[in-house]
Write an enzyme that holds these catalytic residues in place. Sequence first.
Site, PDB file in Angstrom:
ATOM      1  N   LYS A 249      -2.154 -31.557   2.861  1.00  0.00           N
ATOM      2  CA  LYS A 249      -3.628 -31.176   3.221  1.00  0.00           C
ATOM      3  C   LYS A 249      -4.321 -32.195   4.650  1.00  0.00           C
ATOM      4  O   LYS A 249      -5.688 -32.349   4.632  1.00  0.00           O
ATOM      5  CB  LYS A 249      -4.565 -31.293   2.126  1.00  0.00           C
ATOM      6  CG  LYS A 249      -4.293 -29.852   1.746  1.00  0.00           C
ATOM      7  CD  LYS A 249      -5.098 -30.703  -0.246  1.00  0.00           C
ATOM      8  CE  LYS A 249      -6.199 -29.015   0.277  1.00  0.00           C
ATOM      9  NZ  LYS A 249      -7.115 -29.169  -1.323  1.00  0.00           N
TER      10      LYS A 249
ATOM     11  N   ALA B  77     -30.153 -43.569   1.423  1.00  0.00           N
ATOM     12  CA  ALA B  77     -31.459 -43.107   1.056  1.00  0.00           C
ATOM     13  C   ALA B  77     -32.043 -43.216   0.354  1.00  0.00           C
ATOM     14  O   ALA B  77     -32.286 -42.227  -0.759  1.00  0.00           O
ATOM     15  CB  ALA B  77     -31.535 -42.134   2.097  1.00  0.00           C
TER      16      ALA B  77
ATOM     17  N   GLU C 117     -25.676 -41.673   5.558  1.00  0.00           N
ATOM     18  CA  GLU C 117     -24.858 -41.481   4.631  1.00  0.00           C
ATOM     19  C   GLU C 117     -24.540 -42.717   3.895  1.00  0.00           C
ATOM     20  O   GLU C 117     -24.630 -44.144   4.951  1.00  0.00           O
ATOM     21  CB  GLU C 117     -23.479 -40.873   5.225  1.00  0.00           C
ATOM     22  CG  GLU C 117     -22.221 -41.121   4.845  1.00  0.00           C
ATOM     23  CD  GLU C 117     -22.375 -40.810   3.203  1.00  0.00           C
ATOM     24  OE1 GLU C 117     -22.754 -39.193   2.902  1.00  0.00           O
ATOM     25  OE2 GLU C 117     -21.828 -41.183   2.355  1.00  0.00           O
TER      26      GLU C 117
ATOM     27  N   TYR D 287       1.227  -1.027  -0.005  1.00  0.00           N
ATOM     28  CA  TYR D 287       0.170  -0.308  -0.106  1.00  0.00           C
ATOM     29  C   TYR D 287       1.158   1.795   0.019  1.00  0.00           C
ATOM     30  O   TYR D 287       1.974   0.993   0.020  1.00  0.00           O
ATOM     31  CB  TYR D 287      -1.257  -0.308   1.342  1.00  0.00           C
ATOM     32  CG  TYR D 287      -1.805  -1.441   1.070  1.00  0.00           C
ATOM     33  CD1 TYR D 287      -2.798  -1.439   0.317  1.00  0.00           C
ATOM     34  CD2 TYR D 287      -2.240  -2.613   2.135  1.00  0.00           C
ATOM     35  CE1 TYR D 287      -3.611  -2.292  -0.448  1.00  0.00           C
ATOM     36  CE2 TYR D 287      -2.447  -3.212   2.040  1.00  0.00           C
ATOM     37  CZ  TYR D 287      -3.703  -3.504   0.508  1.00  0.00           C
ATOM     38  OH  TYR D 287      -4.579  -4.397   0.304  1.00  0.00           O
TER      39      TYR D 287
ATOM     40  N   ALA E 131     -21.594 -30.481   3.102  1.00  0.00           N
ATOM     41  CA  ALA E 131     -22.945 -29.970   3.632  1.00  0.00           C
ATOM     42  C   ALA E 131     -23.585 -30.507   4.585  1.00  0.00           C
ATOM     43  O   ALA E 131     -24.343 -29.884   5.182  1.00  0.00           O
ATOM     44  CB  ALA E 131     -22.994 -29.702   2.123  1.00  0.00           C
TER      45      ALA E 131
ATOM     46  N   GLY F  51      -3.830 -14.726  12.689  1.00  0.00           N
ATOM     47  CA  GLY F  51      -4.800 -14.180  11.577  1.00  0.00           C
ATOM     48  C   GLY F  51      -6.183 -15.231  11.604  1.00  0.00           C
ATOM     49  O   GLY F  51      -7.037 -15.254  12.434  1.00  0.00           O
ATOM     50  N   ARG F  52      -6.052 -16.089  10.503  1.00  0.00           N
ATOM     51  CA  ARG F  52      -6.783 -16.674  10.553  1.00  0.00           C
ATOM     52  C   ARG F  52      -7.956 -17.630  11.630  1.00  0.00           C
ATOM     53  O   ARG F  52      -9.321 -17.724  11.251  1.00  0.00           O
ATOM     54  CB  ARG F  52      -6.676 -17.145   8.686  1.00  0.00           C
ATOM     55  CG  ARG F  52      -6.365 -16.006   7.426  1.00  0.00           C
ATOM     56  CD  ARG F  52      -6.222 -17.030   6.552  1.00  0.00           C
ATOM     57  NE  ARG F  52      -4.729 -17.535   7.281  1.00  0.00           N
ATOM     58  CZ  ARG F  52      -3.286 -17.587   6.190  1.00  0.00           C
ATOM     59  NH1 ARG F  52      -4.555 -17.727   4.383  1.00  0.00           N
ATOM     60  NH2 ARG F  52      -2.441 -18.143   6.861  1.00  0.00           N
TER      61      ARG F  52
ATOM     62  N   CYS G 112      -7.025 -23.265  11.035  1.00  0.00           N
ATOM     63  CA  CYS G 112      -7.923 -23.043   9.828  1.00  0.00           C
ATOM     64  C   CYS G 112      -7.044 -23.921   8.937  1.00  0.00           C
ATOM     65  O   CYS G 112      -5.895 -23.951   9.022  1.00  0.00           O
ATOM     66  CB  CYS G 112      -7.043 -21.794  10.022  1.00  0.00           C
ATOM     67  SG  CYS G 112      -7.066 -20.564   9.014  1.00  0.00           S
TER      68      CYS G 112
HETATM   69  C1  LIG Z   1      -9.040 -11.323   5.177  1.00  0.00           C
HETATM   70  C2  LIG Z   1      -7.941 -11.051   5.610  1.00  0.00           C
HETATM   71  C3  LIG Z   1      -7.784  -9.793   4.927  1.00  0.00           C
HETATM   72  C4  LIG Z   1      -6.784  -9.142   5.705  1.00  0.00           C
HETATM   73  N1  LIG Z   1      -6.799  -7.561   6.283  1.00  0.00           N
HETATM   74  C5  LIG Z   1      -5.321  -7.089   6.346  1.00  0.00           C
HETATM   75  C6  LIG Z   1      -5.627  -5.938   6.831  1.00  0.00           C
HETATM   76  O1  LIG Z   1      -6.191  -4.516   7.212  1.00  0.00           O
HETATM   77  N2  LIG Z   1      -4.316  -5.406   7.337  1.00  0.00           N
HETATM   78  C7  LIG Z   1      -3.156  -6.085   6.691  1.00  0.00           C
HETATM   79  O2  LIG Z   1      -1.964  -5.914   7.249  1.00  0.00           O
HETATM   80  N3  LIG Z   1      -2.757  -7.459   6.995  1.00  0.00           N
HETATM   81  C8  LIG Z   1      -4.425  -7.211   6.230  1.00  0.00           C
HETATM   82  N4  LIG Z   1      -4.326  -9.317   6.273  1.00  0.00           N
HETATM   83  C9  LIG Z   1      -3.399 -10.331   6.800  1.00  0.00           C
HETATM   84  C10 LIG Z   1      -3.409 -10.789   8.202  1.00  0.00           C
HETATM   85  O3  LIG Z   1      -3.278  -9.642   9.497  1.00  0.00           O
HETATM   86  C11 LIG Z   1      -2.235 -11.674   8.537  1.00  0.00           C
HETATM   87  O4  LIG Z   1      -0.941 -11.109   8.630  1.00  0.00           O
HETATM   88  C12 LIG Z   1      -1.993 -12.399   7.183  1.00  0.00           C
HETATM   89  O5  LIG Z   1      -3.772 -13.107   7.590  1.00  0.00           O
HETATM   90  C13 LIG Z   1      -1.570 -13.864   7.308  1.00  0.00           C
HETATM   91  O6  LIG Z   1      -1.571 -14.304   9.342  1.00  0.00           O
HETATM   92  P1  LIG Z   1      -2.299 -15.858   9.579  1.00  0.00           P
HETATM   93  O7  LIG Z   1      -1.390 -17.055   8.365  1.00  0.00           O
HETATM   94  O8  LIG Z   1      -1.811 -16.162  11.103  1.00  0.00           O
HETATM   95  O9  LIG Z   1      -3.557 -15.669   9.029  1.00  0.00           O
HETATM   96  C14 LIG Z   1      -5.525  -9.832   6.364  1.00  0.00           C
HETATM   97  C15 LIG Z   1      -5.882 -11.240   5.657  1.00  0.00           C
HETATM   98  C16 LIG Z   1      -6.993 -11.482   5.554  1.00  0.00           C
HETATM   99  C17 LIG Z   1      -7.299 -13.218   5.408  1.00  0.00           C
END
Ligand SMILES: Cc1cc2nc3c(=O)[nH]c(=O)nc-3n(C[C@H](O)[C@H](O)[C@H](O)COP(=O)(O)O)c2cc1C
Length: 644
Positions: free
Chosen positions: A429, A456, A411, A172, A392, A318-319, A342
Amino acid sequence: MNNYDHLLKPLKIKSMDLSNRVVMPPITTMLANQDNSVSEANLAYIRRVAGSGAGLIITEVAAVHPDGIEGPGMLGIYDDRFISGLSRLATEIHNKEQKAMVQIYHVGRESLFQLQRGKAVAPSALPGVFKIVPREMSQEDIREVIRCFGQAAVRVRLAGFDGLELHAAHGYLLMQFLSGLTNHRLDEYGGNFTERSRFILEVIREVRQQVGQDFPISIRISAEEYAKGGYTIDDMLGIVHLLVEAGIDMIHTSFGTQDSPGGIVCPSIEYQPGFNAQLAAKIKSVVDIPVIAVGRYTNLSAAEKTLSRGDVDLVAIGRQHLADPNFFKNALEDKEEATVECLACNQGCIDRLYSGKGIRCAINPVTGQELDYPERAAGKLRKVLVVGAGPAGLTAAFQAARLGHEVVLVENSANTGGQVTLAARVPFKDVYGQWIKKLTESVVRAGVDIKLGQTADINFIKQQAVDVVIIATGARNMKPAIPGVNHPHVKEAWQVLQGKAELTEHTLIIGGGLVGMETADYLRANGVADVMVVEAQSRSPVKKSNGHGYMLHRRLNEAGYQLCLETRVVKIEADRVIVEKAGQEKLLSPVKLVIIAAGSSSCDALAHALEQENISCHLIGDALRPRGILEAVEEGAHAAWSIL
Ligand SMILES: Cc1cc2nc3c(=O)[nH]c(=O)nc-3n(C[C@H](O)[C@H](O)[C@H](O)COP(=O)(O)O)c2cc1C
């Protein structure tokens, strides 16, 4: 009992006291109102995830300038009108006894929305991922944006947050000034790497001046650019002391840009938890302020390990907050195995954002749908029959039972999971299999009567005398009408992944979609060296912009596998195959095994039979239309939530 001594150690950063070292990093949700103000959906989402236990929640990025925002649905902080909404966001986090920061940014040239409006600006007039040229910022533009950062910082403080983070990562505007790939300026904002840091340093000084000495300021950097010709960690190590001198209190070490190969910003399943810790440790080695590591952490054990090595001071997770925010509590209660991990699939989160849609999670239907998520049944308690125990059906059964309905899940195979159990067999995976195991356990705990090995048909359904029928019968492999397709050495990809085919050299896979490519990867992992993948389309359906897709292509390429695009199989013979490309036929020989991965079609016959009998049903997941886990889970949840 696991020990989380390092992780649970409090940390003071200026006026902010953190109760532990876990950070929720910014995750943009695109749940904001169209005018960029905080919405009820934003609040409901943060209320849920902020309860994870992470000591610091850094909320999603907010734009300091109206032309610096990625688009509608993103948060703005470029006007005083945003303060009241942001204040509610801070309150939600404080209600969970956690500390709150806002991340602030200017998108620069990385917004299609601004580029199409002719409003996008950048250090230099160079096109980025969207191939449209932005306007080069004048010195007056630069002064204005610096002023806006300062004003936004004041708003962060007025809104009641405990600190703020400058987003100088991921390509950015702040990073666009830093990178030699995006900054070709000839004035004092261009030059060598140190000279290109000038804009960031001026922003930091302005923000510091506006918020006072005691207000914590974090900066998120991409420690490595991960782009051809981009800057390296060594470049970055040369300037971090300048960031600190300018007024930074904490460094949040991320990596990469939107252009980095394989979408490394949101790393795929191939990356191990903490893979970035060494990069962050290098940053820590040259500063005396706290440093955060991030990247694929899904549990506290891995985070504790990073902290105990002294690599960094905090770990961002994060995720995992989207998939299961209970990961923190589960770990402290010594039941980490209960956490649903995750899948790093990015289907519901970043991939949806890229297509302009609000956040979801492929395996957690609550994420992004907090306002729709029902605590109790919408109508009467019903007797529900779910047919099919793939993702699902399992989700529908769990959600219906959770709401109090009486649920039978049938099932026809011997196990739950459907196609996901096959996906779980391909390299990296196996966590998919763990997810199905945990989802199945939740279904059992919720009191669902699971009948495995039960077919079924319409008569069975009538005998059950249920109020609601949910059909989640999945899909089947499609067999293309190619002469010779019934030869014994022709197998379906699913048979191969089930271990029902003898693997051999000289294998040809028909179909280069995800199933074909992953089956190839399965062969690679099993030591098969000579494999050709034949795909009729001109471009691989497995996109390299997706992290997993990129890694798949790379592995198969390194293994010497051939991917033949715009190529169709014309005929299969006993030990050879005739293919056609651009009107030219070619004989491939020998071919000892042919694997069909040419797509799938819905198993919806039961739904049609019910329709004939005027028995209404919900048709969900692949049985409706073959798609991914995200759609299967979402439709499973909605079918259950809508029962009246
Ligand atoms: C849906 C989504 C939105 C994100 N938005 C931002 C954001 O607004 N600013 C930012 O610095 N990183 C953003 N990230 C990156 C996360 O902060 C993080 O660095 C990245 O998901 C890796 O960490 P993780 O493996 O723990 O998810 C985003 C990631 C995801 C998946």
